[in-house]
Design an enzyme around this catalytic site. Structure first.
Site, PDB file in Angstrom:
ATOM      1  CG  ASP A   1       1.996  -1.143   3.585  1.00 24.74           C
ATOM      2  OD1 ASP A   1       1.648  -1.212   4.540  1.00 24.74           O
ATOM      3  OD2 ASP A   1       1.297  -2.011   2.805  1.00 24.74           O
TER       4      ASP A   1
ATOM      5  CG  HIS B   1      -1.936  -0.612   1.290  1.00 27.85           C
ATOM      6  ND1 HIS B   1      -1.918  -1.786   2.384  1.00 27.85           N
ATOM      7  CD2 HIS B   1      -2.861  -1.700   0.409  1.00 27.85           C
ATOM      8  CE1 HIS B   1      -3.205  -3.016   1.826  1.00 27.85           C
ATOM      9  NE2 HIS B   1      -3.192  -2.317   0.855  1.00 27.85           N
TER      10      HIS B   1
HETATM   11  C1  XUL Z   1      -9.599  -5.694   0.857  1.00 28.53           C
HETATM   12  C2  XUL Z   1      -8.068  -6.319  -0.370  1.00 28.53           C
HETATM   13  C3  XUL Z   1      -7.145  -5.070   0.490  1.00 28.53           C
HETATM   14  C4  XUL Z   1      -6.175  -4.955  -1.040  1.00 28.53           C
HETATM   15  C5  XUL Z   1      -5.526  -4.382  -1.329  1.00 28.53           C
HETATM   16  O1  XUL Z   1     -10.054  -6.520   0.822  1.00 28.53           O
HETATM   17  O2  XUL Z   1      -7.917  -7.622   0.029  1.00 28.53           O
HETATM   18  O3  XUL Z   1      -6.017  -5.515   1.008  1.00 28.53           O
HETATM   19  O4  XUL Z   1      -5.615  -6.619  -2.144  1.00 28.53           O
HETATM   20  O5  XUL Z   1      -5.521  -2.833  -1.393  1.00 28.53           O
END
Ligand code: XUL
Ligand code: MN
Length: 345
Positions: free
Chosen positions: A53, A50
């Site tokens: 992150d 992310h």
């Molecule tokens: C949410 C999910 C997130 C995405 C990335 O359910 O899977 O972790 O993978 O934003």
């Protein structure tokens, strides 16, 4: 263990403290440095990020500061022998995004979402990833009348257009999910995600990421969702995990709930040479009951199950399989698959 040409990734959020909506963390926090060490120790190839992150406290930092910190992170990844697979904007935590980000009724929220997406793209460029991932967390409603659903699709396409213009070398993969946190989300399936890409200025730079649990939550078969993406040459990554029916998003270890469903995903990926196209991403969480000292097993087990199932896919007797298909004897096909899965190669 033989890796059959596959590379593996996961996100730092997949080593986590075990908090759930009903209780606080049950395991200590692991620092990003310790997590990087875990990637190496466990033999993973790539990191999924992310945006925050990668660069903590992103909202308080200028674009210049963010790029400077991203450069330093790139050096640390290089030194650790790791690559960044993708970066995803976390658009669901800031108070302004309470009613959504790109589709919020509040223009200030939409402006925040675009500005934050630019920061994500800058990070992705600096980390030299191939693409960014969009999970549309709060793009949906609890009350269907609260937003104009047709306009919401236009707003999403406009946001994608903005990103595609801002970063002309970057690709965007959409990760659909039908619900949670919203009651009903826009872009719930891979079909919706592929179609949205074709509404943009650069469909060739728009693709998808299939998460197994999200497909199950939509009442769909994850292998078929992957097949649809592959048929359009748009399956750029996967979030393999498992899910026990229609309830909260569980992110269980791959194959732990339904081994045959896991096998079908491996079969479609392997038969379509996914190992030449992308990295196998895991979006798995250790269950809350797992003790801290064994809270990485969900990652190792998911990868091992994947690789065992690759071996099972490649050793499946395709001639006998074809005979069953030609004879329209699908009960025999059932038996062939189940027997093969119960025999360790
Ligand atoms: C949410 C999910 C997130 C995405 C990335 O359910 O899977 O972790 O993978 O934003
Ligand atoms: Mn995911």
């Amino acid at each position: 263990m033989e890796k059959y040409g596959y590379k593996f990734s996961f996100g730092p959020w997949n080593i986590h403290e075990g908090a759930d909506p009903f209780g606080p963390p049950v395991r200590p926090s692991i620092s990003f440095d310790q997590k990087l060490e875990a990637y190496q120790r466990l033999g993973f190839d790539a990191v999924q990020f992310h945006d925050d992150d990668a660069i903590p406290d992103l909202d308080d930092k200028s674009p210049d500061q963010i790029v400077k910190e991203a450069r330093a992170l790139k050096q640390r990844l290089d030194a650790a022998g790791l690559v960044a697979e993708f970066v995803a904007p976390r658009l669901w935590e800031h108070p302004i995004t309470v009613d959504g980000a790109y589709t919020s009724n509040d223009p200030k929220a939409r402006a925040y979402a675009i500005e934050r997406s630019h920061k994500t793209l800058d990070i992705a460029n600096t980390l030299e990833t191939g693409f960014v991932v969009l999970w549309f967390a709060r793009e949906g409603t609890y009350q269907r009348e609260a937003k104009d659903a047709a306009r919401a699709v236009d707003l999403l396409a406009e946001a994608l257009d903005d990103m595609l213009a801002y970063a002309p070398n970057m690709r965007i993969a959409i990760e659909p999910k039908p619900n949670e946190p919203m009651d009903i989300s826009y872009i719930p399936t891979i079909g919706h995600a592929v179609a949205l890409g074709y509404k943009t200025r650069a469909p060739e730079r728009c693709g998808v990421l299939v998460e197994s649990a999200h497909a199950v939550l939509a009442g769909l078969d994850p292998a078929d969702e992957m097949a649809f993406g592959l048929a359009y040459d748009k399956l750029w990554s996967v979030h393999l995990n498992d899910q026990n029916g229609l309830k909260f998003d569980q992110d269980r270890a791959f194959g732990s709930v339904n081994l045959r469903r896991a096998f079908d995903q491996v079969l479609v990926l392997d038969d379509n040479r996914f190992y030449e196209k992308g990295i196998v991403g895991l979006d798995v969480k250790a269950v809350r009951t797992q003790k801290p000292e064994v809270a990485e097993k969900h990652l190792i087990n998911s990868r091992d199950i994947f690789l065992w199932l690759v071996e099972r896919a490649r050793s499946l007797d395709r001639k006998v399989m074809q005979q069953c298909i030609d004879a329209r004897d699908y009960e025999e096909l059932d038996r062939l698959i189940l027997e093969h899965l119960m025999t360790r190669g």
